[in-house]
Design a protein around this motif. Sequence first.
Motif, short mmCIF file in Angstrom:
data_model
loop_
_atom_site.label_atom_id
_atom_site.label_comp_id
_atom_site.label_asym_id
_atom_site.label_seq_id
_atom_site.Cartn_x
_atom_site.Cartn_y
_atom_site.Cartn_z
N VAL A 172 46.60 -2.53 -22.70
CA VAL A 172 46.12 -1.90 -21.45
C VAL A 172 46.94 -0.66 -21.08
N GLY A 173 47.92 -0.31 -21.90
CA GLY A 173 48.70 0.90 -21.60
C GLY A 173 49.77 0.71 -20.56
N PHE A 174 50.31 -0.51 -20.46
CA PHE A 174 51.36 -0.75 -19.47
C PHE A 174 52.72 -0.33 -20.02
N VAL A 175 53.45 0.43 -19.23
CA VAL A 175 54.81 0.83 -19.60
C VAL A 175 55.76 0.15 -18.62
N HIS A 176 56.58 -0.76 -19.10
CA HIS A 176 57.48 -1.49 -18.19
C HIS A 176 58.55 -0.57 -17.63
N CYS A 199 57.74 0.94 -13.53
CA CYS A 199 56.59 0.72 -14.41
C CYS A 199 55.41 1.62 -14.04
N ALA A 200 54.52 1.81 -15.00
CA ALA A 200 53.32 2.61 -14.74
C ALA A 200 52.33 2.37 -15.88
N PHE A 201 51.08 2.72 -15.65
CA PHE A 201 50.05 2.62 -16.68
C PHE A 201 49.79 3.99 -17.28
N LEU A 202 49.52 4.02 -18.58
CA LEU A 202 49.17 5.29 -19.23
C LEU A 202 47.91 5.86 -18.61
N ASP A 203 47.90 7.17 -18.46
CA ASP A 203 46.64 7.88 -18.26
C ASP A 203 46.18 8.25 -19.67
N VAL A 204 46.52 9.46 -20.13
CA VAL A 204 46.16 9.82 -21.50
C VAL A 204 47.01 8.99 -22.45
N TYR A 205 46.44 8.70 -23.60
CA TYR A 205 47.12 7.85 -24.56
C TYR A 205 48.13 8.65 -25.35
N ASP A 206 49.39 8.29 -25.20
CA ASP A 206 50.44 8.94 -25.99
C ASP A 206 51.62 7.97 -26.09
N PRO A 207 51.92 7.51 -27.31
CA PRO A 207 53.01 6.52 -27.47
C PRO A 207 54.36 7.02 -26.96
N ALA A 208 54.56 8.33 -26.89
CA ALA A 208 55.87 8.85 -26.46
C ALA A 208 56.02 8.85 -24.94
N GLN A 220 44.97 9.98 -29.00
CA GLN A 220 46.19 10.77 -28.83
C GLN A 220 45.94 12.25 -29.04
N THR A 221 45.29 12.60 -30.15
CA THR A 221 45.08 14.03 -30.42
C THR A 221 44.14 14.64 -29.39
N GLY A 222 43.18 13.84 -28.91
CA GLY A 222 42.23 14.37 -27.94
C GLY A 222 42.73 14.29 -26.50
N ARG A 223 43.95 13.75 -26.29
CA ARG A 223 44.51 13.58 -24.93
C ARG A 223 43.49 12.86 -24.03
N VAL A 224 43.03 11.72 -24.54
CA VAL A 224 41.98 10.98 -23.83
C VAL A 224 42.61 9.92 -22.94
N ASP A 225 42.07 9.75 -21.75
CA ASP A 225 42.49 8.70 -20.83
C ASP A 225 42.15 7.34 -21.47
N LEU A 226 43.17 6.51 -21.66
CA LEU A 226 42.99 5.25 -22.41
C LEU A 226 41.94 4.35 -21.76
N THR A 227 42.07 4.13 -20.48
CA THR A 227 41.19 3.19 -19.77
C THR A 227 39.75 3.70 -19.76
N SER A 228 39.58 4.97 -19.39
CA SER A 228 38.23 5.55 -19.35
C SER A 228 37.64 5.62 -20.75
N PRO A 268 39.46 -2.93 -18.91
CA PRO A 268 39.35 -2.80 -17.45
C PRO A 268 38.78 -1.44 -17.03
N LEU A 269 38.11 -1.50 -15.90
CA LEU A 269 37.62 -0.28 -15.27
C LEU A 269 38.64 0.18 -14.21
N TYR A 270 39.18 -0.79 -13.49
CA TYR A 270 40.13 -0.49 -12.41
C TYR A 270 41.53 -0.97 -12.78
N ILE A 271 42.44 -0.04 -12.92
CA ILE A 271 43.86 -0.37 -13.10
C ILE A 271 44.61 0.34 -11.98
N PRO A 272 45.85 -0.04 -11.72
CA PRO A 272 46.61 0.68 -10.68
C PRO A 272 47.03 2.05 -11.21
#
Length: 500
Positions: A260-264, A284-293, A383-391, A439-443
Amino acid sequence: MLRGGERAYAAGVSIASPIVPDRDIRLDNRFASELPELGVAWKAQEPVEARLLAVDEDVAAEVGLDPAWLRTGDGVRLLLGVDVPAGATPVAQAYSGHQFGRYSPRLGDGRALLLGELTGADGRLLDLHLKGSGRTPFARGGDGLAAVGPMLREYVVSRAMAALGIPTTRALAVVATGRAVRRETLLPGAVLARVAASHLRVGSFQYARSIDDTELLRRLADHAIARHHPTAAGEAEPYAALLRGVVEAQASLIAKWMLVGFVHGVMNTDNMTISGETIDYGPCAFLDVYDPATVYSSIDEGGRYAFGNQPVVAQWNLARLAEAMLPLLHEDEQQAVTVAQDLLDGFRVAFAAAWSAGLRAKLGRAGDEQADPLGDELLTLLQTGRVDLTSGFRALAHAARGDTAPARRLFSGADGFEAWLTRWLALAPDADAMDRVNPLYIPRNHLVEEALAAATGGDLGPLHELVAAVSAPYEPRPGRERYAAPAPEDFGTYRTFCGT
Ligand code: AMP
Ligand code: MG
């Protein structure tokens, strides 16, 4: 100061005579009585002017507390720890910890208290624990306090995690204390009351090991087995079975975070549980765009706890647990190391299995190994497309139903997406199943910030709206469109703070 073998209570502070709330509330003191070396009896600080900000009625019901009573003056005094039932023994817990890789032999609850154990609906013991309840003997330079913003952050994010089916400590309530807390500015203070399977951490074992008390270490392991991995008791090697249980629980947990892209943000060994629950929601926070770094925490300068590092860090932490448990694994140290190494190797296997199973389900191909290469390629495209993980995953479910426009729009910057989409659609992914796991809704970070800023200013409306949205994360509801939308362009680089 606590030393090896010393009974902490003997030197501890006696608590003022407790007042029994006018309900039949029973708080066990199983931790306090079985592991006295790991706690100091302590009392919570009186508030200046208490005000209940939030109470989670579902959590209250799970532990048999009447939410209406919790809202009364007596209930709030229990939530602040200033009145506890007769027989309860609140303690500040002792533990060690590797913080950003550096070992501190003596951390402990500097601003927290374990009030005691409640009994959950299934008969299991659950800790009732406070954060922000005043200085303890472990406070070092800290003020023992917590601000409204970070405590409400834990409230909303832990609620979201639970709704996502991710093991977590649960926030029961947040009470404003009327006391100002000095951080960069003066902030309103609060106490968070939370419920957890326990607060045993990797750092608890490190502490028992560091004072070189093998009998204590064994008692701690027995306590952990009884509470979290009871089947280990019946095995030929119960302590090896305990370690295996923790490794597997953490592998499963971290896979769920990653899906789900959770970063502790602060995976120190004192913030990793033996139960396998997520604990200590600081930066903590949730990823917007997917990027492991991705790193959000302002204090994580080296990126040690970056999103993509979390599995490796978890395994590193578990190695510290295994080291602490060595005397329990075999009397010959070399053989103990071999046993530990074997069990630690299980992390990679368990994580890989949980991760692949989860990713297949996210792709609407539960149980299908053929989806694995597509999963890997999709991560690259995200990652390359800087796409929002959840969306991104929700848009793919639309594509599976025949409407590819939202996905094409989101992935427009990802070279190779068209070919990937064709191959994936050929597998006939199950769109409804996707919507049950993606999920559609994350914090979302911008919404959390908005809600916490409003709450700090006295307006709890946005917080309650956000909690309502993330409490049912999968089902689209009209009027909640903004809770599903990625951060606005001008939100910029997100930074989080521990709030300590
Ligand atoms: P954390 O990383 O937030 O879990 O905290 C690490 C350690 O610092 C724990 O021992 C905490 O109890 C302690 N600590 C954090 N903030 C405070 C504070 N404001 N006052 C006293 N101790 C604190
Ligand atoms: Mg902590």
